[in-house]
Enzyme design. Structure first.
Site, PDB file in Angstrom:
ATOM      1  N   TYR A  61      59.253  69.291  35.260  1.00  0.00           N
ATOM      2  CA  TYR A  61      58.868  68.120  34.478  1.00  0.00           C
ATOM      3  C   TYR A  61      57.485  68.386  33.907  1.00  0.00           C
ATOM      4  O   TYR A  61      56.483  68.311  34.611  1.00  0.00           O
ATOM      5  CB  TYR A  61      58.808  66.863  35.349  1.00  0.00           C
ATOM      6  CG  TYR A  61      60.142  66.335  35.839  1.00  0.00           C
ATOM      7  CD1 TYR A  61      61.344  66.807  35.326  1.00  0.00           C
ATOM      8  CD2 TYR A  61      60.187  65.351  36.812  1.00  0.00           C
ATOM      9  CE1 TYR A  61      62.559  66.313  35.786  1.00  0.00           C
ATOM     10  CE2 TYR A  61      61.399  64.840  37.273  1.00  0.00           C
ATOM     11  CZ  TYR A  61      62.575  65.327  36.759  1.00  0.00           C
ATOM     12  OH  TYR A  61      63.767  64.827  37.219  1.00  0.00           O
ATOM     13  N   PHE A 218      69.068  58.318  35.825  1.00  0.00           N
ATOM     14  CA  PHE A 218      69.536  57.691  34.584  1.00  0.00           C
ATOM     15  C   PHE A 218      70.352  56.439  34.895  1.00  0.00           C
ATOM     16  O   PHE A 218      71.357  56.154  34.248  1.00  0.00           O
ATOM     17  CB  PHE A 218      70.369  58.663  33.744  1.00  0.00           C
ATOM     18  CG  PHE A 218      69.578  59.774  33.109  1.00  0.00           C
ATOM     19  CD1 PHE A 218      68.198  59.748  33.070  1.00  0.00           C
ATOM     20  CD2 PHE A 218      70.228  60.862  32.558  1.00  0.00           C
ATOM     21  CE1 PHE A 218      67.467  60.776  32.494  1.00  0.00           C
ATOM     22  CE2 PHE A 218      69.516  61.897  31.977  1.00  0.00           C
ATOM     23  CZ  PHE A 218      68.135  61.856  31.939  1.00  0.00           C
ATOM     24  N   LEU A 220      69.756  53.334  34.419  1.00  0.00           N
ATOM     25  CA  LEU A 220      69.655  52.194  33.503  1.00  0.00           C
ATOM     26  C   LEU A 220      70.374  52.441  32.183  1.00  0.00           C
ATOM     27  O   LEU A 220      70.264  51.647  31.251  1.00  0.00           O
ATOM     28  CB  LEU A 220      68.182  51.852  33.245  1.00  0.00           C
ATOM     29  CG  LEU A 220      67.363  51.502  34.493  1.00  0.00           C
ATOM     30  CD1 LEU A 220      65.951  51.096  34.111  1.00  0.00           C
ATOM     31  CD2 LEU A 220      68.036  50.409  35.308  1.00  0.00           C
ATOM     32  N   PRO A 225      82.000  50.243  27.957  1.00  0.00           N
ATOM     33  CA  PRO A 225      82.288  49.081  27.097  1.00  0.00           C
ATOM     34  C   PRO A 225      82.011  47.771  27.834  1.00  0.00           C
ATOM     35  O   PRO A 225      82.340  47.613  29.002  1.00  0.00           O
ATOM     36  CB  PRO A 225      83.786  49.242  26.797  1.00  0.00           C
ATOM     37  CG  PRO A 225      84.057  50.705  26.971  1.00  0.00           C
ATOM     38  CD  PRO A 225      83.144  51.156  28.076  1.00  0.00           C
TER      39      PRO A 225
END
Length: 289
Positions: A61, A218, A220, A225
């Site tokens: 990172y 990840f 959030l 659908p």
């Protein structure tokens, strides 16, 4: 709420059940220094002050940016703080992500993490499985267990792992944690060329059976659908943000899930942490599905 990592080992780690992922503290494209370095440092200090004692990082990172920020903000580390890092990948100057998972590569990454985090032993390391690897899975994971025996690593975890790989890993040695993409609106990851899914949905029941915390990244992302609409409706009902409802769903989905929502904002950090106070009813959870 707490969760215990490696509960059956000689050195279990009990942490509060809302951690913090540091990836967002870097510059654009997870590369370079943060735009607002003072706030990045304040995010880390605030997280720990508010009770977060599980941090997720990686030396790729930045590169090495989040590790250096953690050290600057928090070293010497408070008692009970668990810093989890990842190995198996590295970055090139063009910001590309490349496989870095031979036994020699993994040892280089571990030594680099030990140096930048100023630690004698890393409490938890995830071996991240990258696509297009030419190194066999068991060779890479075997190197991780070897460094565990040497004392460089306390606990070994897996990241971006398929169900089959997790089953194989459990036969090789103790797997402390799993870190896969997972959230209300992101149940699975895309299939690999070999047809494997590497999301949280595929491995959650196996983690529960073995008492292995699942750490979603990840979390959030809303790609299912109607996911956004249902989350928005529950957010209005509970006078909360949509991000808070996403986090609350994870906390209610299973006691073996340890969310690590990331942000570069102190205000958003405090908002995310308040998600632990939201109580979703059985009716809420059934509505979300």
């Amino acid at each position: 709420m707490t969760i215990t990592i490696a509960q059956n080992s000689a050195h279990p780690l009990t942490v509060n059940r809302l951690g913090y992922g540091t990836m967002r503290l870097t510059g654009p494209e997870i590369w370079g220094e943060p735009d607002n370095r003072p706030e990045a440092l304040e995010v880390l200090k605030t997280a720990v002050a508010e009770g977060v004692n599980f941090l997720d990082t990686a030396d790729y990172y930045g590169e090495d940016v989040t590790n250096r920020l953690i050290t600057e903000a928090l070293h010497p580390y408070p008692n009970g703080l668990v810093i989890c890092t990842k190995v198996g990948a590295t970055r090139k100057p063009d910001k590309s992500w490349v496989v870095f998972n031979s036994p020699e590569n993994l040892r280089t990454s571990i030594d680099n993490n030990l140096r930048t985090l100023k630690q004698d032993q890393i409490q938890l390391v995830h071996f991240r499985i990258m696509p297009h690897s030419e190194v066999p899975f068991d060779e890479s994971l075997g190197a991780m267990f070897e460094m565990q025996r040497e004392g460089k690593i306390q606990h070994v975890g897996l990241s971006n792992v398929s169900r089959e790989e997790l089953e194989a890993g459990l036969k090789m040695g103790p797997i402390a944690t799993v870190e896969n993409m997972y959230g209300y609106g992101q149940r699975t990851t895309l299939k690999t060329p070999h047809g494997e899914n590497r999301g949280g949905e595929e491995v959650l029941d196996l983690c529960e059976q073995h008492g292995i915390p699942l750490i979603p990244y990840f979390s959030l992302v809303n790609s299912l659908p109607k996911a956004t609409a249902k989350i928005a409706e529950l957010a209005q009902k509970h006078n909360a943000s949509e991000a808070q409802i996403n986090i609350a769903w994870l906390l209610h989905k299973s006691p073996w899930i340890l969310p690590i929502p990331g942000t570069s904002s102190v205000a958003h950090l405090r908002e995310n942490l308040k998600a632990a106070d939201i109580r979703l009813s059985q009716e809420d959870m059934e509505y979300l599905g």
